[in-house]
Design a protein around this motif. Structure first.
Motif, short mmCIF file in Angstrom:
data_model
loop_
_atom_site.label_atom_id
_atom_site.label_comp_id
_atom_site.label_asym_id
_atom_site.label_seq_id
_atom_site.Cartn_x
_atom_site.Cartn_y
_atom_site.Cartn_z
N GLY A 1 2.08 -13.18 -6.27
CA GLY A 1 1.30 -14.70 -6.52
C GLY A 1 0.21 -14.48 -7.81
O GLY A 1 -0.69 -14.93 -7.73
N GLY A 2 0.67 -13.68 -8.54
CA GLY A 2 -0.16 -13.66 -9.91
C GLY A 2 -1.02 -12.49 -9.96
O GLY A 2 -1.69 -12.37 -10.95
N ALA A 3 -1.39 -11.97 -8.75
CA ALA A 3 -2.51 -10.88 -8.59
C ALA A 3 -1.88 -9.57 -8.67
O ALA A 3 -0.82 -9.43 -8.00
N GLU A 4 -2.68 -8.53 -8.92
CA GLU A 4 -2.09 -7.03 -9.24
C GLU A 4 -2.60 -6.61 -7.85
O GLU A 4 -3.94 -6.71 -7.62
N TYR A 5 -1.91 -5.69 -7.24
CA TYR A 5 -2.04 -4.69 -6.02
C TYR A 5 -1.92 -3.67 -6.28
O TYR A 5 -0.76 -3.21 -6.92
N GLU A 6 -2.39 -2.66 -5.62
CA GLU A 6 -2.05 -1.04 -5.77
C GLU A 6 -1.71 -0.99 -4.26
O GLU A 6 -2.53 -1.13 -3.18
N VAL A 7 -0.58 -0.13 -4.08
CA VAL A 7 -0.02 0.08 -2.99
C VAL A 7 0.04 2.03 -2.88
O VAL A 7 0.41 2.51 -3.59
N ARG A 8 -0.88 2.29 -2.02
CA ARG A 8 -1.28 3.71 -1.96
C ARG A 8 -0.81 4.40 -0.75
O ARG A 8 -0.32 3.92 0.33
N ASP A 9 -0.26 5.73 -0.75
CA ASP A 9 -0.17 6.60 0.40
C ASP A 9 1.24 5.95 0.85
O ASP A 9 1.43 5.72 2.09
N VAL A 10 2.32 5.86 -0.24
CA VAL A 10 3.54 5.15 0.44
C VAL A 10 4.29 6.25 1.14
O VAL A 10 4.29 7.37 0.75
N ARG A 11 4.84 5.78 2.28
CA ARG A 11 5.75 6.69 3.06
C ARG A 11 6.79 5.90 3.42
O ARG A 11 6.71 4.63 3.54
N LEU A 12 7.78 6.58 4.04
CA LEU A 12 8.99 5.92 4.55
C LEU A 12 8.81 5.99 5.97
O LEU A 12 8.66 6.78 6.52
N VAL A 13 9.16 4.81 6.65
CA VAL A 13 9.27 4.53 8.02
C VAL A 13 10.52 4.03 8.46
O VAL A 13 11.16 3.04 7.65
N PRO A 14 10.90 4.21 9.89
CA PRO A 14 12.20 3.42 10.29
C PRO A 14 11.54 1.75 10.36
O PRO A 14 10.56 1.47 10.63
N ALA A 15 12.71 1.09 9.94
CA ALA A 15 12.19 -0.57 10.03
C ALA A 15 11.98 -0.89 11.40
O ALA A 15 10.87 -1.74 11.38
N HIS A 16 12.39 -0.36 12.42
CA HIS A 16 11.79 -0.98 13.69
C HIS A 16 10.45 -0.66 14.04
O HIS A 16 9.87 -1.45 14.75
N GLU A 17 9.88 0.20 13.12
CA GLU A 17 8.46 0.45 13.51
C GLU A 17 7.83 -0.54 12.51
O GLU A 17 6.63 -1.31 12.94
N ALA A 18 8.19 -0.75 11.47
CA ALA A 18 7.67 -1.83 10.32
C ALA A 18 7.57 -3.23 10.91
O ALA A 18 6.90 -3.97 10.66
N VAL A 19 8.87 -3.42 11.67
CA VAL A 19 9.07 -4.81 12.05
C VAL A 19 7.84 -5.28 13.05
O VAL A 19 7.86 -6.38 13.01
N GLY A 20 7.57 -4.60 13.93
CA GLY A 20 6.31 -4.64 14.95
C GLY A 20 5.16 -5.05 14.29
O GLY A 20 4.46 -5.58 14.91
N TRP A 21 5.10 -4.84 13.00
CA TRP A 21 3.65 -5.20 12.40
C TRP A 21 3.86 -6.35 11.76
O TRP A 21 2.84 -7.08 11.59
N LEU A 22 4.77 -7.25 11.49
CA LEU A 22 5.14 -8.22 10.47
C LEU A 22 4.99 -9.50 11.53
O LEU A 22 5.29 -9.46 12.77
#
Length: 131
Positions: A86-107
């Motif tokens: 959206g034209g704005a800059e963000y930093e993504v910190r502490d990146v880690r790999l997770v199973p999609a079934h875990e991430a889907v629950g947050w969305l």
């Protein structure tokens, strides 16, 4: 799962065009990452979502071709990347790999159903901060 060859070839043609709009058109983002061996800066257009699994905001980066892509390996190696959305800059910190079934629950419902429907198995997640 590796990307099919036609997707790799299409990406070489389409990515320069996608970079022009990806940072302006959510859910598309431009991922700014550095080669883990070369040290070269790269920009990759991809889809990302913000989520609130608890008291923090995280970026969810789906991995449709798995964690073996160069951009995913570079991101995991550095642990921190920048995204433009959206034209704005963000930093993504502490990146880690997770199973999609875990991430889907947050969305939210729509991205959650989309990731489940297309068979995403893994996601990169990290805490989201304004740059």
């Amino acid at each position: 799962m590796a990307a099919p060859e036609f997707v790799v070839q299409a990406g070489k043609v389409l990515n320069p065009w996608m970079l022009r709009i990806a940072g302006q058109l959510p859910p598309w983002v431009v991922l700014h990452h550095v080669g883990r061996r070369s040290g070269k800066s790269y920009e990759t257009p991809l889809v990302a979502f913000a989520a609130r699994p608890d008291d923090r905001v995280v970026a969810v980066l789906p991995l449709p071709w798995g964690s073996g892509t160069d951009w995913a390996r570079n991101t995991m190696s550095s642990g921190t990347v920048r995204v433009t959305r959206g034209g704005a800059e963000y930093e993504v910190r502490d990146v880690r790999l997770v199973p999609a079934h875990e991430a889907v629950g947050w969305l939210a419902p729509v991205p959650s159903r989309l990731l489940s429907a297309v068979g995403i198995e893994e996601c990169l997640v990290g805490t989201l901060h304004r740059a």
